[in-house]
Enzyme design. Structure first.
Site, PDB file in Angstrom:
ATOM      1  N   ASP A  83      43.443   0.122  -9.071  1.00 35.98           N
ATOM      2  CA  ASP A  83      42.984   0.455 -10.417  1.00 35.98           C
ATOM      3  C   ASP A  83      44.203   0.593 -11.337  1.00 35.98           C
ATOM      4  OD1 ASP A  83      41.092   1.177 -12.329  1.00 35.98           O
ATOM      5  OD2 ASP A  83      41.096   3.299 -11.773  1.00 35.98           O
ATOM      6  N   HIS A  84      44.179  -0.049 -12.486  1.00 34.27           N
ATOM      7  CA  HIS A  84      45.241   0.064 -13.498  1.00 34.27           C
ATOM      8  C   HIS A  84      46.660  -0.165 -12.979  1.00 34.27           C
ATOM      9  CE1 HIS A  84      42.596   1.294 -16.765  1.00 34.27           C
ATOM     10  NE2 HIS A  84      41.975   2.059 -15.895  1.00 34.27           N
ATOM     11  N   GLY A 190      38.256  10.246 -18.202  1.00 29.43           N
ATOM     12  CA  GLY A 190      38.162  11.697 -18.131  1.00 29.43           C
ATOM     13  C   GLY A 190      36.839  12.247 -18.638  1.00 29.43           C
ATOM     14  N   GLY A 224      36.021   3.923 -17.874  1.00 33.29           N
ATOM     15  CA  GLY A 224      35.631   5.179 -18.515  1.00 33.29           C
ATOM     16  C   GLY A 224      34.129   5.341 -18.547  1.00 33.29           C
ATOM     17  N   ASN A 266      33.362   1.351 -13.705  1.00 31.89           N
ATOM     18  CA  ASN A 266      34.320   2.309 -13.123  1.00 31.89           C
ATOM     19  C   ASN A 266      33.881   3.759 -13.308  1.00 31.89           C
ATOM     20  OD1 ASN A 266      35.847   0.032 -12.663  1.00 31.89           O
ATOM     21  ND2 ASN A 266      37.730   0.904 -13.495  1.00 31.89           N
ATOM     22  N   THR A 269      35.367  10.333 -12.888  1.00 31.57           N
ATOM     23  CA  THR A 269      35.162  11.709 -13.361  1.00 31.57           C
ATOM     24  C   THR A 269      33.890  12.357 -12.816  1.00 31.57           C
ATOM     25  OG1 THR A 269      36.456  11.296 -15.340  1.00 31.57           O
ATOM     26  CG2 THR A 269      34.844  13.065 -15.481  1.00 31.57           C
TER      27      THR A 269
HETATM   28  P1  13P Z   1      35.872   7.870 -15.811  1.00 28.63           P
HETATM   29  O1  13P Z   1      36.986   8.819 -16.124  1.00 28.63           O
HETATM   30  O2  13P Z   1      34.878   7.788 -16.926  1.00 28.63           O
HETATM   31  O3  13P Z   1      35.207   8.172 -14.520  1.00 28.63           O
HETATM   32  O4  13P Z   1      36.496   6.404 -15.688  1.00 28.63           O
HETATM   33  C1  13P Z   1      37.145   5.968 -14.537  1.00 28.63           C
HETATM   34  C2  13P Z   1      37.892   4.692 -14.737  1.00 28.63           C
HETATM   35  O5  13P Z   1      37.715   3.957 -15.688  1.00 28.63           O
HETATM   36  C3  13P Z   1      38.854   4.342 -13.681  1.00 28.63           C
HETATM   37  O6  13P Z   1      39.581   3.188 -13.994  1.00 28.63           O
HETATM   38  O1  G3H Z   2      42.064   5.360 -14.291  1.00 30.33           O
HETATM   39  C1  G3H Z   2      41.590   6.444 -14.169  1.00 30.33           C
HETATM   40  C2  G3H Z   2      41.070   6.973 -12.896  1.00 30.33           C
HETATM   41  O2  G3H Z   2      40.178   8.009 -13.200  1.00 30.33           O
HETATM   42  C3  G3H Z   2      42.162   7.391 -11.956  1.00 30.33           C
HETATM   43  O3  G3H Z   2      42.789   8.519 -12.391  1.00 30.33           O
HETATM   44  O4  G3H Z   2      45.254   8.149 -12.361  1.00 30.33           O
HETATM   45  O5  G3H Z   2      44.271  10.459 -12.195  1.00 30.33           O
HETATM   46  O6  G3H Z   2      44.119   8.847 -10.282  1.00 30.33           O
HETATM   47  P1  G3H Z   2      44.205   9.007 -11.776  1.00 30.33           P
HETATM   48 ZN    ZN Z   3      40.027   2.794 -16.031  1.00 31.62          ZN
END
Ligand code: 13P
Ligand code: G3H
Ligand code: ZN
Length: 342
Positions: A83-84, A190, A224, A266, A269
């Protein structure tokens, strides 16, 4: 069973007209929650780890836990996704470890905060696509930036500051050949996304629909996408927490997205909230307890309940047995002979 290609799962989801939740993990209990929910609902799954999760868990632990998941749940097509990813080097290290899908988030610079140029984004994404596809690995990219910075990713400010430009999205997909495209439509990571139930002024579903019209075969990704249910916030506050009133992305808006090309959703949270509420409850009600299993079991159960609910709501439930997973080597051949395209 091996970990499988995300591209194949998304292609199947597009055929079936459903979405697939991508749930973040940091430890064994979260992986177990997702896999149990998948078995119960017969769902294909995407398990994802952020850079923070890789650092927290020492990612080799996480990787081997995921291999255990494929042994214990062989009937579930299971993807391990980064992720990211903030740079080609981060993505390449995940691919070399065995992740079957990566996100190259070139919408931000390597610091994960500063919005980048279109040219930078195209260059880093192309570099990762080349490396990944040669190995049958899937690439998600992002155009436009999410708001907020609560958990370390995001451009800061409101989710509306860097909403995706549909024309640019079209050019970006053509230029990079990515498998899936994350777009910015007003959400942020978040718990504190919106101060009221979002309407079209703050959650730009019209932009999503416009992007889908221009890119009808591209798998769209909603980041998100936690719904931040009031019940989960209430449990936390009932047992000594201090969370403010807040609103997430309503499930019906996600379902509208799924009708318009969203294939990956995704969610992190909501699971964090469920876990925290369950642990707080045990601590408040039975303060004499000190065996971690006494609170980690209810936490695992609470997360499983949220994940199973989302799997049904996104439509992936019942689809685990629809197809045989292709090995990454076969996916690599398909990319080479251009049998899969953006
Ligand atoms: P949330 O914070 O809405 O759960 O989003 C998670 C997310 O986009 C992880 O990449
Ligand atoms: O990208 C956001 C996800 O909720 C992951 O969060 O970087 O705190 O692990 P994190
Ligand atoms: Zn994300």
């Amino acid at each position: 069973m091996a970990l499988v290609s995300m591209r194949q799962l998304l292609d199947e989801a597009a055929k079936g007209g459903y979405g697939i939740g991508a749930f973040n993990v940091n430890n064994m209990e979260q992986i177990q929650s997702i896999m149990e929910a998948a078995r119960e609902t017969k769902s294909p799954v995407i398990v994802q780890a952020s850079r923070g999760a890789r650092a927290y868990s020492q990612d080799r632990f996480l990787y081997h836990l995921m291999l255990a998941a494929t042994e214990i749940y062989p009937e579930i097509p299971t993807v391990l996704h980064l992720d990211h990813g903030n740079s080609p080097a981060t993505c390449i290290s995940a691919i070399d470890m065995g992740f079957t899908s990566v996100m190259m988030d070139g919408s931000l610079m390597e610091d994960g905060k500063t919005p980048s140029s279109f040219e930078h984004n195209v260059a880093v994404t192309k570099e990762v696509v080349e490396y990944a596809h040669a190995r049958g690995v899937t690439v998600e990219a992002e155009i436009g930036c999410l708001g907020g910075i609560e958990d370390g990713h995001g451009s800061g400010g409101s989710g509306l500051d860097h909403v995706t430009d549909p024309a640019q999205a079209e050019d970006f997909v053509k230029a990079t050949g990515c498998d899936a495209l994350a777009i910015a439509i007003g959400t942020s990571h978040g718990a504190y996304k919106f101060t009221r139930k979002p309407d079209g002024d703050v959650l730009k579903m019209d932009i999503l629909i416009e992007i889908h019209k221009r890119l009808p075969t591209t798998h769209l990704v909603m980041h998100g996408s936690s719904s931040v249910p009031k019940e989960l916030i209430d449990i936390i506050n009932q047992y000594g927490g201090k969370m403010k009133t807040t609103f997430g992305v309503p499930v019906e808006e996600i379902q509208l997205g799924i009708k318009n090309g969203v294939r990956k959703v995704n969610v992190d949270t909501d699971n964090r909230l469920a876990i925290t509420g369950a642990i707080r409850k045990v601590f408040m009600e039975t303060p004499e307890k000190f065996d971690p299993r006494d609170y980690l079991k209810p936490a695992r159960e609470a997360m499983k309940k949220v994940v199973a609910e989302r799997m049904v709501q996104f439509g992936q439930a019942g689809h685990a047995g629809d197809y045989t997973s292709k090995p990454l080597s076969e996916m690599a051949e398909m990319y080479k002979s251009q049998l899969v395209s953006a």
